[in-house]
Design an enzyme around this catalytic site. Structure first.
Site, PDB file in Angstrom:
ATOM      1  N   GLU A 106       0.815  -1.215   0.000  1.00  0.00           N
ATOM      2  CA  GLU A 106       0.000   0.000   0.000  1.00  0.00           C
ATOM      3  C   GLU A 106       0.848   1.264   0.000  1.00  0.00           C
ATOM      4  OE1 GLU A 106      -2.600  -3.233   1.809  1.00  0.00           O
ATOM      5  OE2 GLU A 106      -0.529  -2.543   2.124  1.00  0.00           O
ATOM      6  N   PHE A 164     -12.403  -7.638  13.416  1.00  0.00           N
ATOM      7  CA  PHE A 164     -11.219  -8.038  12.657  1.00  0.00           C
ATOM      8  C   PHE A 164     -10.847  -6.959  11.645  1.00  0.00           C
ATOM      9  CE2 PHE A 164      -9.462 -10.273   8.866  1.00  0.00           C
ATOM     10  CZ  PHE A 164      -8.252 -10.660   9.427  1.00  0.00           C
ATOM     11  N   GLN A 165      -9.593  -6.537  11.687  1.00  0.00           N
ATOM     12  CA  GLN A 165      -9.023  -5.515  10.812  1.00  0.00           C
ATOM     13  C   GLN A 165      -9.744  -4.169  10.934  1.00  0.00           C
ATOM     14  OE1 GLN A 165      -8.520  -7.110   6.781  1.00  0.00           O
ATOM     15  NE2 GLN A 165      -6.497  -7.861   7.363  1.00  0.00           N
ATOM     16  N   LYS A 218     -17.927  -1.564   4.967  1.00  0.00           N
ATOM     17  CA  LYS A 218     -18.205  -2.548   3.929  1.00  0.00           C
ATOM     18  C   LYS A 218     -19.680  -2.611   3.549  1.00  0.00           C
ATOM     19  CE  LYS A 218     -17.189  -7.291   2.538  1.00  0.00           C
ATOM     20  NZ  LYS A 218     -16.508  -8.561   2.912  1.00  0.00           N
ATOM     21  N   MET A 237      23.277  10.049   4.171  1.00  0.00           N
ATOM     22  CA  MET A 237      23.142  11.306   4.900  1.00  0.00           C
ATOM     23  C   MET A 237      23.297  11.093   6.395  1.00  0.00           C
ATOM     24  SD  MET A 237      22.939  14.510   4.282  1.00  0.00           S
ATOM     25  CE  MET A 237      22.122  14.901   2.735  1.00  0.00           C
TER      26      MET A 237
END
Length: 577
Positions: free
Chosen positions: A62, A124-125, A174, A483
């Protein structure tokens, strides 16, 4: 009766699921590409995507999706669109949202969410995406009524692309994607609390015109706001009309031609001597679309100490935030510049000032000591510039290679520079190149990355190969977090605590594993040869350049120091030795 049947048929046609509403809204917004990654909470959306005809890029993470969307937005000027699932899918885009927010990039991001009836139950999630992203988005929504979805999407595109651009997130439970409602996308958008000021105040414009006429040492500091407003031509016309030199911020590069006599280079921590001294010595500073970031100003106590400051910015919150401003102008950069040009004010008498600046340019140029037996990173960037005639789109990661690219690749055109500025996000460069290439399919796109940052998102090579994007991936390989190593050398007595990476993968074999051509170079002659080969191929290529490991980026303004206190500056006669 016949009219009633027609009306019924029309209503039936406009009734659809939330998932289909989203697809139809994207089509109405003329979205060309979506970057995303499917998961349970967004499966209804992906099911409708299957036969929609909308082009979707499946990135391998993602974070890759949202950085690709940023690259697309920066080059195209259109909003980048992202879809991620709930929970970890959504939290994986947090870095990209923050990056886009601070660098003012227009994104519209859709995240899946658990069903409405279990929100707050630690399902869940489930993650509180609205709460997590509220500080790092220009605005965010959670859909709780299916009839509101079309309006929310339309508002999101409006907010993301107007005023100061930025990311807008829409969190969709959803059940809202499967529930049906009437699709109405023709409604007018009117947000009373959101009315960006586009045109400048005439009185403030006159104050600036008068200040310019009296100035002896004026300078323009131009930021990314010039690019977002597509105001490069107006900036050049105004600078030439008023005989005012121009300096760029890191993100502003390309907004003014780098080969123009009035251009002084990039300002800030790794800016040119001339640019930084011009900011220190000027008596009038005109900031156009820059936010006076600390990497640009150095110690504010010593920043433009003798200057009257004028600041043109579409975001009023930026004016006076860091630097006291005498002439504030809230406006789109293009509209303000058009008005300033129209005023045809008396130009400043800058003859002596320009002579001084030109003398500094000659006396204190950027320099490095070349060694053909190795590859100096600065020389590598110069070679890339020569091979591409300065026409390429350059994306970078963050670190030393980023600064060398900014210093040694001359950007003469706008919208050719894609980098992470305010957040400094490692892993940005490779996926951003995907978005940049899709935004300009005919452009030569080069992703210049460090060996550290490249390994954060290297899985996106799979996408480059899958889409056969002719991106040239150039690894500036110094076997360290460059760096970080430089700072440890200068400020921490060479205590290289976990900044060296001696055990690197074979990047050429890695390219071959992704069915891409890979080349390696360790000397300047080898570098020249593989660049020649790479640019002759119309396909993705990975090039691993083993550069001088202990090379540092100079000039440098140390933390807490003023812009006039640069280190690593040498007179021209010394730099040639």
């Amino acid at each position: 009766m016949a009219n009633m049947k027609v009306e019924e048929k029309r209503v039936q046609k406009t009734k659809m699921s939330g998932a289909l509403m989203l697809i139809e809204a994207l089509k109405a917004e003329n979205v060309e590409v979506i970057f995303g990654y499917p998961g349970g909470a967004v499966l209804p959306i992906y099911d409708k995507l299957y036969s929609s005809g909308v082009f979707h890029v499946l990135t391998r993470h993602e974070q890759g999706a949202i950085h690709a969307a940023e690259g697309y937005a920066r080059i195209s000027g259109k909003p980048g669109v992202v879809i991620a699932t709930s929970g970890p899918g959504a939290t994986n885009i947090v870095t990209g949202l923050t990056d886009a927010m601070i660098d003012s990039l227009p994104l519209v991001v859709f995240t899946g969410q658990v069903a409405s009836n279990v929100i707050g139950s630690d399902a869940f999630q489930e993650a509180d995406v609205v709460g997590i992203t509220m500080p790092i988005t220009k605005h965010n929504y959670q859909v709780r009524d299916i009839q509101e979805l079309p309006k929310i999407i339309k508002e999101a595109f409006h907010i993301a692309t107007t005023g100061r651009p930025g990311p807008v997130l829409i969190d969709i439970p959803k059940d809202m994607t499967t529930m049906e409602g009437e699709f109405d996308y023709e409604q007018e958008i009117h947000l009373p609390g959101y009315q960006p000021t586009i045109h400048p105040n005439h009185l403030q414009i006159r104050k600036l015109v008068e200040a310019v006429s009296q100035a002896k040492k004026p300078v323009i500091l131009a930021g990314a706001g010039v690019l977002h407003a597509n105001a490069s031509k107006e900036l050049q016309q105004y600078a030439e009309q008023q005989h005012i030199p121009v300096i760029h911020t890191l993100l502003g590069l390309g907004g003014f031609p780098a080969d123009h006599p009035l251009f002084l280079g990039m300002a800030g921590m790794h800016g040119t001597y001339t640019a930084n001294m011009a900011l220190y010595e000027c008596d009038l500073l005109i900031n156009i679309g820059a936010r006076f970031d600390d990497r640009v100003t150095g110690n504010l106590k010593y920043f433009a100490p003798n200057a009257t400051v004028a600041h043109i910015d579409i975001d009023p919150a930026e004016i006076g935030k860091n630097v006291p401003t005498k002439i504030p102008i809230v406006s789109d950069a293009k509209e303000a510049l058009k008005e300033l040009i129209h005023q045809e004010g008396k130009p400043a008498d800058t003859t002596a000032w320009l002579a001084q600046l030109n003398e500094w340019k000659k006396q204190f140029p950027l320099y490095y000591k070349n060694d053909v037996q190795t590859i100096k990173p600065q020389k590598l960037i110069e070679m890339i510039y020569e091979f591409t005639n300065g026409e390429a789109i350059i994306t970078t990661d963050v670190g030393q290679h980023q600064m060398w690219a900014a210093q040694y690749y001359k950007f003469n055109k706008p919208h050719r520079w894609v980098t992470s500025g305010g957040l400094g996000t490692m892993g940005f460069g490779l996926p951003a190149a995907i978005g940049a290439q899709l935004a300009d399919k005919n452009a030569t796109v080069i992703s210049i990355v460090g060996d550290g940052g490249f390994q954060m998102t290297l899985q996106e090579l799979s996408v480059i190969r899958e889409l056969n994007l002719p991106i040239k991936v150039i690894i500036v390989n110094n076997q360290s977090l460059g760096m970080v190593r430089q700072w440890q050398e200068i400020f921490y007595e060479k205590r290289y605590s976990h900044s060296l990476i001696p055990n690197q993968p074979d990047f050429v074999k890695l390219a071959e594993a992704y069915n891409m051509k890979g080349f390696r170079a360790k000397t300047e002659a080898e570098a020249c040869e593989i660049l020649k080969q790479a640019f002759s191929l119309d396909e993705p290529v990975l090039l691993d350049f083993h550069v001088t490991a202990d090379e540092n980026v100079y000039p440098m303004v140390a933390p807490g120091k003023g812009l006039h206190e640069m280190v690593g500056v040498k007179p021209c006669d010394e730099s040639l030795q």
